[in-house]
Enzyme design. Sequence first.
Site, PDB file in Angstrom:
ATOM      1  N   TRP A  33       0.860  -1.195   0.000  1.00 17.12           N
ATOM      2  CA  TRP A  33       0.000   0.000   0.000  1.00 17.12           C
ATOM      3  C   TRP A  33       0.886   1.232   0.000  1.00 17.12           C
ATOM      4  O   TRP A  33       1.940   1.273   0.656  1.00 17.12           O
ATOM      5  CB  TRP A  33      -0.896   0.029   1.243  1.00 17.12           C
ATOM      6  CG  TRP A  33      -2.310  -0.402   1.010  1.00 17.12           C
ATOM      7  CD1 TRP A  33      -3.392   0.405   0.849  1.00 17.12           C
ATOM      8  CD2 TRP A  33      -2.823  -1.747   0.932  1.00 17.12           C
ATOM      9  NE1 TRP A  33      -4.535  -0.337   0.668  1.00 17.12           N
ATOM     10  CE2 TRP A  33      -4.219  -1.657   0.716  1.00 17.12           C
ATOM     11  CE3 TRP A  33      -2.255  -3.014   1.015  1.00 17.12           C
ATOM     12  CZ2 TRP A  33      -5.037  -2.777   0.584  1.00 17.12           C
ATOM     13  CZ3 TRP A  33      -3.057  -4.124   0.887  1.00 17.12           C
ATOM     14  CH2 TRP A  33      -4.429  -4.006   0.662  1.00 17.12           C
ATOM     15  N   ASN A  34       0.416   2.242  -0.712  1.00 21.11           N
ATOM     16  CA  ASN A  34       1.197   3.435  -0.988  1.00 21.11           C
ATOM     17  C   ASN A  34       1.653   4.193   0.271  1.00 21.11           C
ATOM     18  O   ASN A  34       2.848   4.255   0.580  1.00 21.11           O
ATOM     19  CB  ASN A  34       0.340   4.309  -1.925  1.00 21.11           C
ATOM     20  CG  ASN A  34       0.984   5.571  -2.388  1.00 21.11           C
ATOM     21  OD1 ASN A  34       1.746   6.175  -1.684  1.00 21.11           O
ATOM     22  ND2 ASN A  34       0.654   5.997  -3.596  1.00 21.11           N
ATOM     23  N   TRP A  35       0.709   4.778   1.025  1.00 24.04           N
ATOM     24  CA  TRP A  35       1.183   5.614   2.154  1.00 24.04           C
ATOM     25  C   TRP A  35       1.674   4.760   3.307  1.00 24.04           C
ATOM     26  O   TRP A  35       2.513   5.194   4.091  1.00 24.04           O
ATOM     27  CB  TRP A  35       0.194   6.705   2.544  1.00 24.04           C
ATOM     28  CG  TRP A  35      -1.108   6.383   3.215  1.00 24.04           C
ATOM     29  CD1 TRP A  35      -1.886   5.288   3.043  1.00 24.04           C
ATOM     30  CD2 TRP A  35      -1.793   7.224   4.167  1.00 24.04           C
ATOM     31  NE1 TRP A  35      -3.017   5.388   3.797  1.00 24.04           N
ATOM     32  CE2 TRP A  35      -2.990   6.565   4.505  1.00 24.04           C
ATOM     33  CE3 TRP A  35      -1.545   8.456   4.750  1.00 24.04           C
ATOM     34  CZ2 TRP A  35      -3.931   7.095   5.400  1.00 24.04           C
ATOM     35  CZ3 TRP A  35      -2.475   8.987   5.638  1.00 24.04           C
ATOM     36  CH2 TRP A  35      -3.633   8.321   5.957  1.00 24.04           C
ATOM     37  N   ASP A  36       1.197   3.523   3.380  1.00 24.06           N
ATOM     38  CA  ASP A  36       1.767   2.613   4.391  1.00 24.06           C
ATOM     39  C   ASP A  36       3.273   2.471   4.184  1.00 24.06           C
ATOM     40  O   ASP A  36       4.062   2.559   5.127  1.00 24.06           O
ATOM     41  CB  ASP A  36       1.132   1.220   4.292  1.00 24.06           C
ATOM     42  CG  ASP A  36      -0.314   1.198   4.728  1.00 24.06           C
ATOM     43  OD1 ASP A  36      -1.163   1.734   3.992  1.00 24.06           O
ATOM     44  OD2 ASP A  36      -0.600   0.658   5.817  1.00 24.06           O
ATOM     45  N   TYR A  81      -7.914 -11.246  -0.787  1.00 19.06           N
ATOM     46  CA  TYR A  81      -8.230  -9.817  -0.690  1.00 19.06           C
ATOM     47  C   TYR A  81      -9.280  -9.439  -1.727  1.00 19.06           C
ATOM     48  O   TYR A  81      -9.184  -9.835  -2.889  1.00 19.06           O
ATOM     49  CB  TYR A  81      -6.964  -8.964  -0.912  1.00 19.06           C
ATOM     50  CG  TYR A  81      -7.269  -7.479  -0.868  1.00 19.06           C
ATOM     51  CD1 TYR A  81      -7.426  -6.825   0.358  1.00 19.06           C
ATOM     52  CD2 TYR A  81      -7.446  -6.740  -2.035  1.00 19.06           C
ATOM     53  CE1 TYR A  81      -7.738  -5.468   0.410  1.00 19.06           C
ATOM     54  CE2 TYR A  81      -7.753  -5.380  -1.992  1.00 19.06           C
ATOM     55  CZ  TYR A  81      -7.900  -4.754  -0.770  1.00 19.06           C
ATOM     56  OH  TYR A  81      -8.214  -3.416  -0.714  1.00 19.06           O
ATOM     57  N   GLN A 107      -3.239   7.620  -3.328  1.00 22.23           N
ATOM     58  CA  GLN A 107      -3.382   7.707  -1.872  1.00 22.23           C
ATOM     59  C   GLN A 107      -2.656   8.955  -1.378  1.00 22.23           C
ATOM     60  O   GLN A 107      -1.939   9.600  -2.151  1.00 22.23           O
ATOM     61  CB  GLN A 107      -2.820   6.436  -1.206  1.00 22.23           C
ATOM     62  CG  GLN A 107      -3.897   5.649  -0.500  1.00 22.23           C
ATOM     63  CD  GLN A 107      -3.409   4.471   0.301  1.00 22.23           C
ATOM     64  OE1 GLN A 107      -2.257   4.070   0.215  1.00 22.23           O
ATOM     65  NE2 GLN A 107      -4.296   3.905   1.087  1.00 22.23           N
ATOM     66  N   ASP A 165     -10.870   5.740   4.642  1.00 24.14           N
ATOM     67  CA  ASP A 165     -11.909   5.078   3.867  1.00 24.14           C
ATOM     68  C   ASP A 165     -13.360   5.410   4.216  1.00 24.14           C
ATOM     69  O   ASP A 165     -14.105   5.865   3.370  1.00 24.14           O
ATOM     70  CB  ASP A 165     -11.731   3.563   3.985  1.00 24.14           C
ATOM     71  CG  ASP A 165     -10.368   3.094   3.496  1.00 24.14           C
ATOM     72  OD1 ASP A 165      -9.429   3.900   3.409  1.00 24.14           O
ATOM     73  OD2 ASP A 165     -10.226   1.897   3.202  1.00 24.14           O
ATOM     74  N   TYR A 352     -13.158   1.610  12.258  1.00 27.76           N
ATOM     75  CA  TYR A 352     -12.231   2.069  11.223  1.00 27.76           C
ATOM     76  C   TYR A 352     -11.984   3.577  11.297  1.00 27.76           C
ATOM     77  O   TYR A 352     -11.336   4.039  12.232  1.00 27.76           O
ATOM     78  CB  TYR A 352     -12.788   1.613   9.868  1.00 27.76           C
ATOM     79  CG  TYR A 352     -11.742   1.214   8.842  1.00 27.76           C
ATOM     80  CD1 TYR A 352     -10.552   0.597   9.203  1.00 27.76           C
ATOM     81  CD2 TYR A 352     -11.971   1.458   7.485  1.00 27.76           C
ATOM     82  CE1 TYR A 352      -9.614   0.235   8.234  1.00 27.76           C
ATOM     83  CE2 TYR A 352     -11.045   1.085   6.517  1.00 27.76           C
ATOM     84  CZ  TYR A 352      -9.870   0.474   6.896  1.00 27.76           C
ATOM     85  OH  TYR A 352      -8.967   0.132   5.929  1.00 27.76           O
ATOM     86  N   TRP A 353     -12.497   4.388  10.368  1.00 28.44           N
ATOM     87  CA  TRP A 353     -12.201   5.830  10.395  1.00 28.44           C
ATOM     88  C   TRP A 353     -13.332   6.662  10.994  1.00 28.44           C
ATOM     89  O   TRP A 353     -13.410   7.858  10.777  1.00 28.44           O
ATOM     90  CB  TRP A 353     -11.871   6.309   8.974  1.00 28.44           C
ATOM     91  CG  TRP A 353     -10.499   5.877   8.546  1.00 28.44           C
ATOM     92  CD1 TRP A 353     -10.172   4.736   7.886  1.00 28.44           C
ATOM     93  CD2 TRP A 353      -9.251   6.554   8.792  1.00 28.44           C
ATOM     94  NE1 TRP A 353      -8.810   4.656   7.695  1.00 28.44           N
ATOM     95  CE2 TRP A 353      -8.221   5.762   8.232  1.00 28.44           C
ATOM     96  CE3 TRP A 353      -8.903   7.747   9.416  1.00 28.44           C
ATOM     97  CZ2 TRP A 353      -6.872   6.129   8.276  1.00 28.44           C
ATOM     98  CZ3 TRP A 353      -7.569   8.120   9.471  1.00 28.44           C
ATOM     99  CH2 TRP A 353      -6.573   7.305   8.909  1.00 28.44           C
ATOM    100  N   GLU A 396      -3.695  -1.864  14.258  1.00 24.31           N
ATOM    101  CA  GLU A 396      -3.893  -0.925  13.141  1.00 24.31           C
ATOM    102  C   GLU A 396      -4.354   0.448  13.655  1.00 24.31           C
ATOM    103  O   GLU A 396      -3.877   1.494  13.213  1.00 24.31           O
ATOM    104  CB  GLU A 396      -4.942  -1.509  12.183  1.00 24.31           C
ATOM    105  CG  GLU A 396      -5.250  -0.633  10.983  1.00 24.31           C
ATOM    106  CD  GLU A 396      -6.125  -1.344   9.950  1.00 24.31           C
ATOM    107  OE1 GLU A 396      -6.528  -2.505  10.183  1.00 24.31           O
ATOM    108  OE2 GLU A 396      -6.390  -0.747   8.894  1.00 24.31           O
TER     109      GLU A 396
HETATM  110  C1  DGY Z   1      -9.043  -1.619   2.273  1.00 31.07           C
HETATM  111  O1  DGY Z   1      -9.079  -2.630   1.568  1.00 31.07           O
HETATM  112  O2  DGY Z   1      -9.628  -1.516   3.361  1.00 31.07           O
HETATM  113  C2  DGY Z   1      -8.201  -0.510   1.873  1.00 31.07           C
HETATM  114  O3  DGY Z   1      -8.199   0.524   2.795  1.00 31.07           O
HETATM  115  C3  DGY Z   1      -8.444   0.001   0.497  1.00 31.07           C
HETATM  116  O4  DGY Z   1      -7.322   0.753   0.182  1.00 31.07           O
END
Ligand code: DGY
Length: 431
Positions: A33-36, A81, A107, A165, A352-353, A396
């Site tokens: 993942w990009n920003w990760d 996934y 991202q 997200d 989550y967010w 996380e």
């Molecule tokens: C996810 O799969 O939850 C991711 O955040 C998508 O980038």
Amino acid sequence: MPSNLDQQAIDILRSNDRGGYTVPTARLYPYQWNWDSAFVALGFATFDLNRAWRELELLLDGQWCNGLLPHILFRQNDPDYFPGPSVWCTPNQQNGGGKFPSGGISQPPVLASIVRMLIESGGDDSRGKALFEPMLKWHRWYHRDRTPDGFDIVASVHPWETGRDNCPDWEPGLSRMAVDSDIEAYVRRDTVHSDPSQRPSKEQYDKYVTMIKFGRDVGWDQRRLTNEGPFLMADPGIHFILLRADRDLLALAKRFGREDCASEIQGWIAAAEGATNTLWNPELEAFCARDVRSGAFSCGFSSASALCFWADAGTDDQRAATLEHMRRIQAKVTYMLPSWDPDAAMFEPQRYWCGPVWPQMNHIISRGLAEQGEHDLANRIRDDLTALITKSGFRECFDPLTGEGCIGKDFSWTAAMWLAWLSPRAKTEAA
Ligand code: DGY
């Protein structure tokens, strides 16, 4: 001799290493993942600088011809996934895509800021210099392909592009869009690998998949996706992170003798400074996400609202109001800073967010506050994340009320933030 938590963090990064790049956590997020990856590089840099640069080099290896740096790179197919490469169906390199399948969106562009941090803390100029051109290309892509026609602010075409997200910030955009009745039936995998009550809802996923279908239908034409797609919101997170990253890119341009691009980058910075007010919600007195087409604001203070300090943006009054919101929120939670306003509708401390504390956000928010002289809040945010990891491990994200760890375990960016920022060793080295 590393402390026990230092050693655990190193072990997590090593076990999530897939040969030069790191997965955020096994199974739930089995790709790069990009920003990760950008945050993870800061952690590797504390014990293996070569490996830190490798992470970033492999990330940029997935760049598209037009400069897009995708949010996920699918180097292999992992049926565990959803939505995987066959759902995104992005173009191959001959047709303008990258070297391998990927997402068709981007991202938060923290990369240039992190490259600058690595270099200024003694990293290798030559490894950083080699990344300059692709980073410049990516920033160009953001300014060109994600600035909607007729507007002066960079916007996002999918909540996943913002990295936040299912934050309630996206309600104004999501509530205007319908689920495409032609989306294929799908089976989510995230709800198998983590507690479904902490993940986005089915309706949100249907809309996420609708946005992907639109991208696929227009052959991932990025201008069409921005101008005609089903979702288009301006995000204080992307706005402030990009503004800061543009400033850092400019500093790198000067360091690397690339003055030829200085005026282009200065132009982006001036335009973003001018557009900052577009995100100021006068009713709430905070920087808020905004639906580009309707002009509607989201109605709560999110962790992205606090990033004005990281970007050195906003007026004195706007910054004072932002600090006031943070003090109000501080009185409501045990651990700062929740991702969504505990006084607003849709706050959920473990979803989550919609409320949890996110380690990488705490890092840049706290750094931004410290840079602007707001040391009390900066330290509180840093100390709270230290307490969360000590109490609940390398999760996380975390419940801001109870400190319970949420969703992914043995999480790479949490380990990286520990090593680079929170560990007593990191603090001693920074002193
Ligand atoms: C996810 O799969 O939850 C991711 O955040 C998508 O980038």
